[in-house]
Write an enzyme that holds these catalytic residues in place. Sequence first.
Site, short mmCIF file in Angstrom:
data_model
loop_
_atom_site.label_atom_id
_atom_site.label_comp_id
_atom_site.label_asym_id
_atom_site.label_seq_id
_atom_site.Cartn_x
_atom_site.Cartn_y
_atom_site.Cartn_z
N CYS A 100 8.61 17.08 19.48
CA CYS A 100 9.42 17.90 18.59
C CYS A 100 9.26 19.41 18.79
CB CYS A 100 9.12 17.48 17.15
SG CYS A 100 10.44 17.91 16.03
N HIS A 212 8.33 11.39 16.34
CA HIS A 212 7.02 11.35 15.68
C HIS A 212 6.73 9.88 15.43
CE1 HIS A 212 7.10 15.66 14.75
NE2 HIS A 212 8.36 15.51 14.42
N1 GLN Z 1 10.76 23.47 13.85
C1 GLN Z 1 11.39 22.50 14.64
C2 GLN Z 1 12.69 21.94 14.10
O1 GLN Z 1 12.89 21.77 12.90
C3 GLN Z 1 10.39 21.39 14.93
C4 GLN Z 1 10.09 20.50 13.79
C5 GLN Z 1 9.07 19.47 14.12
O2 GLN Z 1 8.26 19.67 15.01
N2 GLN Z 1 9.07 18.38 13.41
O3 GLN Z 1 13.54 21.65 14.91
#
Ligand code: GLN
EC number: 6.3.5.13
Length: 271
Positions: A100, A212
């Site tokens: 992510c 995740h």
């Molecule tokens: N900040 C990033 C987004 O919202 C990554 C979020 C995350 O790592 N879950 O796209």
Amino acid sequence: MNPQQFELVIGWLYPTLMSTYGDRGNVITIERRAQWRGYNVKVVSLDQNSTADDIKSVDVIVGGGAQDRQQEIVMRDLQGVKAEAMREKLENGTPGVFTCGSPQLLGHYYEPGLGKRIEGLGILDLVSVHPGDNTKRCIGNLVIEVTASRLAQELREMTGTTPYLVGFENHGGRTKLGKVEALGKVIYGLGNNGEDGTEGAFYQNAIATYSHGPLLPKNPFVADWLIQTALRLKYQQPVTLSLLEDSLATKGREAIFKRLKVNLPTPALQN
Ligand code: GLN
């Protein structure tokens, strides 16, 4: 060589800043699955207190998700010789799993919904843009088929079947790939951008994903691929991992496929 003569060093990127949604589970999974086979394992934090040499010393890299603000702090630190060490590692085939926020930083840039563009390392040919707070986040279960050709082939050799991954995505940013190969195609969920059916990216031996979950406990064969690839590269000899009893993970995967009513064209991993 017997397993006790091998040591696997796991580099964990910015543990206090980049570990949202349980991504720490990826570190634990690699650690335990290597230990269960008798390998020595060391986990090293790669963060503001680390040097470029610390980055160079690891055999496999794990980077988790982060909030936009944390991503910015990380990118202020991951500059100069540290950025170069990271680039060198990934270009030379050190395996890693990046979830992510981490792939967003390995790409050319990430544009948050609010605030300035965060320049990335440009190792992965991709860009990520958050379309703004009025746009829905991409949240939910995710199922993909790994299509990155060499990885799909190697996972097929390890498991004897088509590699499907299950996970959970939660991101605002939308990622568009340049020339880098996608990790897979979306079977259920949104993936990189909810439009082109791609999920993640695969470059050298770096796995980038929006998944995740964390990813590896749900898809333990990917952890095994990381361990095997890391040890082969480090010791320059064939390494084949012994099998572990994974029936619980397999049952969990089957339950998810059933709940999501995903009909896979070929059977998912059996154990
Ligand atoms: N900040 C990033 C987004 O919202 C990554 C979020 C995350 O790592 N879950 O796209």
